[in-house]
Design a protein around this motif. Sequence first.
Motif, PDB file in Angstrom:
ATOM      1  N   ALA A 287       0.995  -1.095   0.132  1.00 42.76           N
ATOM      2  CA  ALA A 287      -0.019  -0.093  -0.018  1.00 42.76           C
ATOM      3  C   ALA A 287       0.718   1.294  -0.115  1.00 42.76           C
ATOM      4  O   ALA A 287       0.304   2.329  -0.344  1.00 42.76           O
ATOM      5  CB  ALA A 287      -0.954  -0.001   1.373  1.00 42.76           C
ATOM      6  N   ILE A 288       2.110   1.253   0.333  1.00 43.45           N
ATOM      7  CA  ILE A 288       3.241   2.353   0.373  1.00 43.45           C
ATOM      8  C   ILE A 288       3.039   2.702  -1.069  1.00 43.45           C
ATOM      9  O   ILE A 288       3.519   1.998  -1.946  1.00 43.45           O
ATOM     10  CB  ILE A 288       4.468   1.943   0.670  1.00 43.45           C
ATOM     11  N   SER A 289       2.825   4.077  -1.596  1.00 41.99           N
ATOM     12  CA  SER A 289       2.500   4.435  -2.822  1.00 41.99           C
ATOM     13  C   SER A 289       4.043   4.610  -3.392  1.00 41.99           C
ATOM     14  O   SER A 289       4.162   4.456  -4.767  1.00 41.99           O
ATOM     15  CB  SER A 289       1.899   5.685  -2.865  1.00 41.99           C
ATOM     16  N   ARG A 290       4.923   5.089  -2.967  1.00 42.36           N
ATOM     17  CA  ARG A 290       6.295   5.342  -3.486  1.00 42.36           C
ATOM     18  C   ARG A 290       7.008   4.345  -3.694  1.00 42.36           C
ATOM     19  O   ARG A 290       7.414   3.695  -2.574  1.00 42.36           O
ATOM     20  CB  ARG A 290       7.158   6.603  -2.824  1.00 42.36           C
ATOM     21  N   LYS A 291       7.692   3.796  -5.029  1.00 46.72           N
ATOM     22  CA  LYS A 291       8.332   2.750  -5.067  1.00 46.72           C
ATOM     23  C   LYS A 291       9.682   2.725  -4.374  1.00 46.72           C
ATOM     24  O   LYS A 291      10.162   1.707  -3.889  1.00 46.72           O
ATOM     25  CB  LYS A 291       8.405   2.706  -6.753  1.00 46.72           C
ATOM     26  N   ALA A 292      10.318   3.754  -4.488  1.00 41.54           N
ATOM     27  CA  ALA A 292      11.673   4.199  -3.914  1.00 41.54           C
ATOM     28  C   ALA A 292      11.452   3.706  -2.047  1.00 41.54           C
ATOM     29  O   ALA A 292      12.298   3.135  -1.512  1.00 41.54           O
ATOM     30  CB  ALA A 292      11.979   5.471  -3.915  1.00 41.54           C
ATOM     31  N   ASP A 293      10.542   4.284  -1.661  1.00 44.29           N
ATOM     32  CA  ASP A 293      10.401   3.965  -0.255  1.00 44.29           C
ATOM     33  C   ASP A 293      10.056   2.269   0.106  1.00 44.29           C
ATOM     34  O   ASP A 293      10.653   1.761   0.969  1.00 44.29           O
ATOM     35  CB  ASP A 293       8.955   4.456   0.100  1.00 44.29           C
ATOM     36  N   ARG A 294       9.333   1.758  -0.961  1.00 48.83           N
ATOM     37  CA  ARG A 294       9.313   0.255  -0.939  1.00 48.83           C
ATOM     38  C   ARG A 294      10.492  -0.368  -1.123  1.00 48.83           C
ATOM     39  O   ARG A 294      10.676  -1.320  -0.185  1.00 48.83           O
ATOM     40  CB  ARG A 294       7.957  -0.253  -1.885  1.00 48.83           C
ATOM     41  N   ARG A 295      11.184  -0.159  -1.683  1.00 47.46           N
ATOM     42  CA  ARG A 295      12.540  -0.574  -1.975  1.00 47.46           C
ATOM     43  C   ARG A 295      13.231  -0.595  -0.716  1.00 47.46           C
ATOM     44  O   ARG A 295      14.187  -1.383  -0.368  1.00 47.46           O
ATOM     45  CB  ARG A 295      13.260  -0.134  -3.259  1.00 47.46           C
ATOM     46  N   ARG A 296      13.667   0.768  -0.087  1.00 48.23           N
ATOM     47  CA  ARG A 296      14.434   0.959   1.157  1.00 48.23           C
ATOM     48  C   ARG A 296      13.878  -0.138   2.025  1.00 48.23           C
ATOM     49  O   ARG A 296      14.570  -0.470   2.942  1.00 48.23           O
ATOM     50  CB  ARG A 296      14.438   2.239   1.408  1.00 48.23           C
ATOM     51  N   ILE A 297      12.595  -0.260   2.288  1.00 49.91           N
ATOM     52  CA  ILE A 297      11.817  -0.858   3.453  1.00 49.91           C
ATOM     53  C   ILE A 297      12.343  -2.399   3.105  1.00 49.91           C
ATOM     54  O   ILE A 297      12.755  -2.771   4.242  1.00 49.91           O
ATOM     55  CB  ILE A 297      10.232  -0.590   3.406  1.00 49.91           C
ATOM     56  N   VAL A 298      12.089  -2.837   1.945  1.00 49.71           N
ATOM     57  CA  VAL A 298      12.418  -4.114   1.595  1.00 49.71           C
ATOM     58  C   VAL A 298      13.686  -4.404   1.956  1.00 49.71           C
ATOM     59  O   VAL A 298      14.314  -5.481   2.731  1.00 49.71           O
ATOM     60  CB  VAL A 298      12.198  -4.455   0.351  1.00 49.71           C
ATOM     61  N   SER A 299      14.765  -3.657   1.734  1.00 45.05           N
ATOM     62  CA  SER A 299      16.187  -3.857   1.790  1.00 45.05           C
ATOM     63  C   SER A 299      16.664  -3.722   3.188  1.00 45.05           C
ATOM     64  O   SER A 299      17.211  -4.700   3.707  1.00 45.05           O
ATOM     65  CB  SER A 299      16.971  -2.775   1.212  1.00 45.05           C
ATOM     66  N   ARG A 300      15.839  -3.036   4.144  1.00 47.10           N
ATOM     67  CA  ARG A 300      16.130  -2.962   5.688  1.00 47.10           C
ATOM     68  C   ARG A 300      15.674  -4.287   6.282  1.00 47.10           C
ATOM     69  O   ARG A 300      16.270  -4.748   7.117  1.00 47.10           O
ATOM     70  CB  ARG A 300      15.380  -1.850   6.040  1.00 47.10           C
TER      71      ARG A 300
END
Length: 88
Positions: free
Chosen positions: A18-31
Amino acid sequence: MAKYKLRIKKSAAKELEAISRKADRRRIVSRIEALAENPRLDGCKKLSGSERYRIRQGSYRIVYAIEDKQLVVYVVKIADRKSVYRAL
């Protein structure tokens, strides 16, 4: 140190999608992937009143539990800092 397995709750996966920004999703997944190497990363905080931890990624928080005996990290919740601690 042995590598931990990652388990993500279905509701947490939906919150991530549901997180709209793809860059935010990528950072969260890497974390989250970094938790497999070391679940007690620098900056992680133990939540009071439960056996859960949280880490920050921008304005988002990742709440998770650690099972040291089974080497498993359970991601419980991913949400904006304003609403992540409600109903935990």
